[in-house]
Scaffold this motif. Structure first.
Motif, PDB file in Angstrom:
ATOM      1  N   THR A 198       4.248  -4.699   2.620  1.00 42.12           N
ATOM      2  CA  THR A 198       4.812  -3.462   3.155  1.00 42.12           C
ATOM      3  C   THR A 198       3.845  -2.317   2.903  1.00 42.12           C
ATOM      4  OG1 THR A 198       6.864  -2.157   3.306  1.00 42.12           O
ATOM      5  CG2 THR A 198       6.062  -2.669   1.096  1.00 42.12           C
ATOM      6  N   THR A 199       4.018  -1.243   3.636  1.00 38.98           N
ATOM      7  CA  THR A 199       3.253  -0.023   3.390  1.00 38.98           C
ATOM      8  C   THR A 199       4.203   1.171   3.405  1.00 38.98           C
ATOM      9  OG1 THR A 199       2.762   0.395   5.730  1.00 38.98           O
ATOM     10  CG2 THR A 199       1.175  -0.954   4.501  1.00 38.98           C
ATOM     11  N   VAL A 200       3.883   2.158   2.599  1.00 38.18           N
ATOM     12  CA  VAL A 200       4.542   3.464   2.642  1.00 38.18           C
ATOM     13  C   VAL A 200       3.423   4.487   2.741  1.00 38.18           C
ATOM     14  CG1 VAL A 200       5.997   5.130   1.440  1.00 38.18           C
ATOM     15  CG2 VAL A 200       6.502   2.687   1.259  1.00 38.18           C
ATOM     16  N   ASP A 201       3.380   5.236   3.848  1.00 37.27           N
ATOM     17  CA  ASP A 201       2.274   6.163   4.062  1.00 37.27           C
ATOM     18  C   ASP A 201       2.769   7.576   4.318  1.00 37.27           C
ATOM     19  OD1 ASP A 201       3.168   6.210   6.682  1.00 37.27           O
ATOM     20  OD2 ASP A 201       1.473   5.090   7.500  1.00 37.27           O
ATOM     21  N   GLY A 202       1.843   8.434   4.690  1.00 41.36           N
ATOM     22  CA  GLY A 202       2.197   9.835   4.899  1.00 41.36           C
ATOM     23  C   GLY A 202       3.219  10.050   5.983  1.00 41.36           C
ATOM     24  N   ASN A 203       3.229   9.178   6.981  1.00 42.05           N
ATOM     25  CA  ASN A 203       4.249   9.282   8.026  1.00 42.05           C
ATOM     26  C   ASN A 203       5.636   9.004   7.465  1.00 42.05           C
ATOM     27  OD1 ASN A 203       2.356   9.692  10.287  1.00 42.05           O
ATOM     28  ND2 ASN A 203       1.707   7.596   9.823  1.00 42.05           N
ATOM     29  N   ASP A 204       5.729   8.027   6.560  1.00 45.97           N
ATOM     30  CA  ASP A 204       7.012   7.724   5.924  1.00 45.97           C
ATOM     31  C   ASP A 204       7.460   8.850   5.003  1.00 45.97           C
ATOM     32  OD1 ASP A 204       7.208   5.029   7.021  1.00 45.97           O
ATOM     33  OD2 ASP A 204       5.577   4.529   5.660  1.00 45.97           O
ATOM     34  N   VAL A 205       6.497   9.451   4.295  1.00 48.26           N
ATOM     35  CA  VAL A 205       6.829  10.585   3.430  1.00 48.26           C
ATOM     36  C   VAL A 205       7.506  11.686   4.234  1.00 48.26           C
ATOM     37  CG1 VAL A 205       5.843  12.442   2.019  1.00 48.26           C
ATOM     38  CG2 VAL A 205       5.041  10.086   1.721  1.00 48.26           C
ATOM     39  N   THR A 206       6.972  11.934   5.445  1.00 45.08           N
ATOM     40  CA  THR A 206       7.547  12.971   6.305  1.00 45.08           C
ATOM     41  C   THR A 206       8.884  12.542   6.891  1.00 45.08           C
ATOM     42  OG1 THR A 206       5.347  13.816   6.890  1.00 45.08           O
ATOM     43  CG2 THR A 206       7.171  14.360   8.372  1.00 45.08           C
ATOM     44  N   SER A 207       8.939  11.353   7.477  1.00 50.82           N
ATOM     45  CA  SER A 207      10.156  10.923   8.184  1.00 50.82           C
ATOM     46  C   SER A 207      11.319  10.664   7.238  1.00 50.82           C
ATOM     47  CB  SER A 207       9.864   9.665   9.015  1.00 50.82           C
ATOM     48  OG  SER A 207       9.549   8.563   8.184  1.00 50.82           O
ATOM     49  N   GLN A 208      11.030  10.219   6.016  1.00 49.45           N
ATOM     50  CA  GLN A 208      12.088   9.938   5.052  1.00 49.45           C
ATOM     51  C   GLN A 208      12.339  11.097   4.091  1.00 49.45           C
ATOM     52  OE1 GLN A 208      11.658   6.072   3.124  1.00 49.45           O
ATOM     53  NE2 GLN A 208      10.486   5.299   4.854  1.00 49.45           N
ATOM     54  N   HIS A 209      11.624  12.201   4.309  1.00 53.03           N
ATOM     55  CA  HIS A 209      11.779  13.400   3.480  1.00 53.03           C
ATOM     56  C   HIS A 209      11.546  13.085   2.007  1.00 53.03           C
ATOM     57  CE1 HIS A 209      13.327  15.341   7.081  1.00 53.03           C
ATOM     58  NE2 HIS A 209      14.215  14.369   7.204  1.00 53.03           N
ATOM     59  N   LEU A 210      10.505  12.303   1.740  1.00 64.00           N
ATOM     60  CA  LEU A 210      10.138  11.971   0.377  1.00 64.00           C
ATOM     61  C   LEU A 210       9.261  13.080  -0.203  1.00 64.00           C
ATOM     62  CD1 LEU A 210       9.054   8.236   0.941  1.00 64.00           C
ATOM     63  CD2 LEU A 210      11.304   9.074   0.204  1.00 64.00           C
ATOM     64  N   LYS A 211       9.367  13.288  -1.483  1.00 67.31           N
ATOM     65  CA  LYS A 211       8.445  14.198  -2.147  1.00 67.31           C
ATOM     66  C   LYS A 211       7.110  13.473  -2.326  1.00 67.31           C
ATOM     67  CE  LYS A 211      11.926  16.775  -4.755  1.00 67.31           C
ATOM     68  NZ  LYS A 211      12.422  17.154  -6.112  1.00 67.31           N
ATOM     69  N   GLY A 212       6.012  14.195  -2.078  1.00 70.08           N
ATOM     70  CA  GLY A 212       4.696  13.602  -2.210  1.00 70.08           C
ATOM     71  C   GLY A 212       4.289  13.443  -3.666  1.00 70.08           C
ATOM     72  N   LYS A 213       3.254  12.634  -3.906  1.00 69.09           N
ATOM     73  CA  LYS A 213       2.690  12.517  -5.242  1.00 69.09           C
ATOM     74  C   LYS A 213       2.284  13.909  -5.731  1.00 69.09           C
ATOM     75  CE  LYS A 213       0.650   8.080  -3.829  1.00 69.09           C
ATOM     76  NZ  LYS A 213      -0.618   7.345  -3.607  1.00 69.09           N
ATOM     77  N   PRO A 214       2.540  14.256  -6.985  1.00 66.26           N
ATOM     78  CA  PRO A 214       2.830  13.405  -8.137  1.00 66.26           C
ATOM     79  C   PRO A 214       4.282  12.991  -8.323  1.00 66.26           C
ATOM     80  CG  PRO A 214       2.608  15.666  -8.856  1.00 66.26           C
ATOM     81  CD  PRO A 214       2.288  15.665  -7.384  1.00 66.26           C
ATOM     82  N   ALA A 215       5.190  13.354  -7.438  1.00 61.26           N
ATOM     83  CA  ALA A 215       6.545  12.810  -7.511  1.00 61.26           C
ATOM     84  C   ALA A 215       6.486  11.299  -7.251  1.00 61.26           C
ATOM     85  CB  ALA A 215       7.444  13.494  -6.482  1.00 61.26           C
ATOM     86  N   PRO A 216       7.408  10.529  -7.804  1.00 64.01           N
ATOM     87  CA  PRO A 216       7.342   9.071  -7.683  1.00 64.01           C
ATOM     88  C   PRO A 216       7.960   8.513  -6.417  1.00 64.01           C
ATOM     89  CG  PRO A 216       9.176   9.654  -9.100  1.00 64.01           C
ATOM     90  CD  PRO A 216       8.481  10.960  -8.730  1.00 64.01           C
ATOM     91  N   ASP A 217       8.442   9.369  -5.514  1.00 60.14           N
ATOM     92  CA  ASP A 217       9.282   8.918  -4.398  1.00 60.14           C
ATOM     93  C   ASP A 217       8.653   7.817  -3.554  1.00 60.14           C
ATOM     94  OD1 ASP A 217      10.254  11.354  -5.408  1.00 60.14           O
ATOM     95  OD2 ASP A 217      11.231  11.854  -3.513  1.00 60.14           O
ATOM     96  N   SER A 218       7.382   7.962  -3.190  1.00 57.23           N
ATOM     97  CA  SER A 218       6.765   6.985  -2.292  1.00 57.23           C
ATOM     98  C   SER A 218       6.610   5.631  -2.968  1.00 57.23           C
ATOM     99  CB  SER A 218       5.421   7.498  -1.775  1.00 57.23           C
ATOM    100  OG  SER A 218       4.561   7.869  -2.831  1.00 57.23           O
ATOM    101  N   TYR A 219       6.266   5.626  -4.240  1.00 60.86           N
ATOM    102  CA  TYR A 219       6.177   4.352  -4.960  1.00 60.86           C
ATOM    103  C   TYR A 219       7.550   3.727  -5.149  1.00 60.86           C
ATOM    104  CZ  TYR A 219       1.205   4.536  -5.925  1.00 60.86           C
ATOM    105  OH  TYR A 219      -0.153   4.518  -5.776  1.00 60.86           O
TER     106      TYR A 219
ATOM    107  N   VAL B  81       0.862  -1.180   0.000  1.00 58.43           N
ATOM    108  CA  VAL B  81       0.000   0.000   0.000  1.00 58.43           C
ATOM    109  C   VAL B  81       0.898   1.230   0.000  1.00 58.43           C
ATOM    110  CG1 VAL B  81      -1.785   1.293   1.210  1.00 58.43           C
ATOM    111  CG2 VAL B  81      -1.816  -1.207   1.261  1.00 58.43           C
ATOM    112  N   VAL B  82       0.606   2.171  -0.899  1.00 59.92           N
ATOM    113  CA  VAL B  82       1.370   3.414  -0.989  1.00 59.92           C
ATOM    114  C   VAL B  82       0.376   4.562  -0.966  1.00 59.92           C
ATOM    115  CG1 VAL B  82       3.022   4.759  -2.331  1.00 59.92           C
ATOM    116  CG2 VAL B  82       3.139   2.251  -2.360  1.00 59.92           C
ATOM    117  N   THR B  83       0.378   5.317   0.112  1.00 58.11           N
ATOM    118  CA  THR B  83      -0.636   6.350   0.283  1.00 58.11           C
ATOM    119  C   THR B  83      -0.052   7.590   0.935  1.00 58.11           C
ATOM    120  OG1 THR B  83      -2.721   6.892   1.409  1.00 58.11           O
ATOM    121  CG2 THR B  83      -1.316   5.269   2.478  1.00 58.11           C
ATOM    122  N   SER B  84      -0.610   8.727   0.592  1.00 59.49           N
ATOM    123  CA  SER B  84      -0.212   9.976   1.242  1.00 59.49           C
ATOM    124  C   SER B  84      -0.859  10.131   2.602  1.00 59.49           C
ATOM    125  CB  SER B  84      -0.594  11.168   0.355  1.00 59.49           C
ATOM    126  OG  SER B  84       0.061  11.109  -0.889  1.00 59.49           O
ATOM    127  N   SER B  85      -1.834   9.292   2.913  1.00 57.31           N
ATOM    128  CA  SER B  85      -2.551   9.389   4.184  1.00 57.31           C
ATOM    129  C   SER B  85      -1.677   8.949   5.349  1.00 57.31           C
ATOM    130  CB  SER B  85      -3.810   8.529   4.138  1.00 57.31           C
ATOM    131  OG  SER B  85      -4.440   8.495   5.405  1.00 57.31           O
TER     132      SER B  85
END
Length: 269
Positions: free
Chosen positions: A177-198, A155-159
């Motif tokens: 595995t899951t990558v969620d909004g908490n991971d986006v913040t903690s790993q300093h990933l760019k949110g969608k539409p950037a591909p970082d979380s996927y 699951v890959v979500t901004s939530s």
């Protein structure tokens, strides 16, 4: 990031169950809201409640004509699929409104980007408690079929509510595995539409992007799948009214109304 099990190396899909992905697709990466669960409508309602409250106050204070948040156009165009604060910034910028950023500790309110985001989170949790998450049964059947073939699922979500929603819906045990909004913040990933979380999910599963399929109902989400070079980008058209065409224009290589359309007759039955 929640990793449920070690990803097996060299595991390929089996001979039956899932159509339309191709034999080289070893992993399936699913957005949550609108693809797996019927929570997108709760998010849209929470955004409308939050922004309408803000706009009534702001427009009155600045002697502007009040124009409410549109749950269809504004939601799809500015906030759907994006991290919460990005949604706040992008929608308010469409109204030529620019708030100070504030901090993650700002209480629910209307005086900063983070405060508006906190108000939206409060509204969503209230709605979630009232209505609960419902799943799309066709999506659950698809996930089970994909896993039975040896495909990995994430699951890959901004939530930031991913774990709670999956658990409440009773499907948390289906995913590797899951990558969620908490991971986006903690790993300093760019949110969608950037591909970082996927890309982070594919890396966690030890799968190249070209060997993974992305499943998205949001325009920002299919854009992220295209930008990441994923083997298949499945757009899920839950809206009709030209949504399928928009998903294709933004990067979907396949468009369906329900993931059950991608199951063989045997698996669908």
């Amino acid at each position: 990031m929640n990793k449920g099990m070690d990803a097996p190396s060299g595991t390929g899909p089996g001979p039956s169950g899932v159509d339309g992905l191709g034999p080289g697709i070893r992993a399936c990466l699913f957005d949550l809201d609108g693809v797996l669960t019927r929570t997108a409508s709760l998010h849209a309602t929470a955004w409308k409640q939050t922004f309408d409250t803000f706009l009534r106050s702001y427009d009155a204070e600045h002697h502007l004509e009040y124009k409410p948040f549109d749950k269809e156009h504004d939601y799809e165009e500015y906030v759907d699929g994006k991290p919460r604060e990005d949604g706040v910034r992008d929608f308010l910028a469409s109204r030529d409104i620019h708030l100070p950023e504030g901090t993650e500790n700002d209480p629910s309110g209307m005086n900063s980007v983070h405060a508006v985001g906190a108000a939206k989170q409060d509204a969503f949790l209230t709605l979630l408690n009232e209505h609960g998450p419902q799943v799309f049964e066709g999506s659950v059947r698809f996930v089970r079929a994909a896993k039975s073939e040896g495909r990995l699922c994430a699951v890959v979500t901004s939530s930031a509510n991913c774990a709670a929603v999956l658990q409440a819906a009773g499907i948390d045990g289906l995913f590797d595995t899951t990558v969620d909004g908490n991971d986006v913040t903690s790993q300093h990933l760019k949110g969608k539409p950037a591909p970082d979380s996927y890309l982070a999910a594919a890396k966690a599963l030890n799968v190249e992007p070209s060997a993974a399929a992305v499943f998205e109902d949001a325009l920002a989400g299919v854009e992220s799948g295209r930008a990441g070079g994923f083997g298949v980008v499945v757009g899920v058209d839950r809206l009709g009214d030209g949504q399928g065409e928009r998903l294709s224009r933004h990067g979907a290589t396949v468009v369906v109304k329900d993931l059950a359309e991608l199951l063989t007759a045997e698996a669908a039955g």
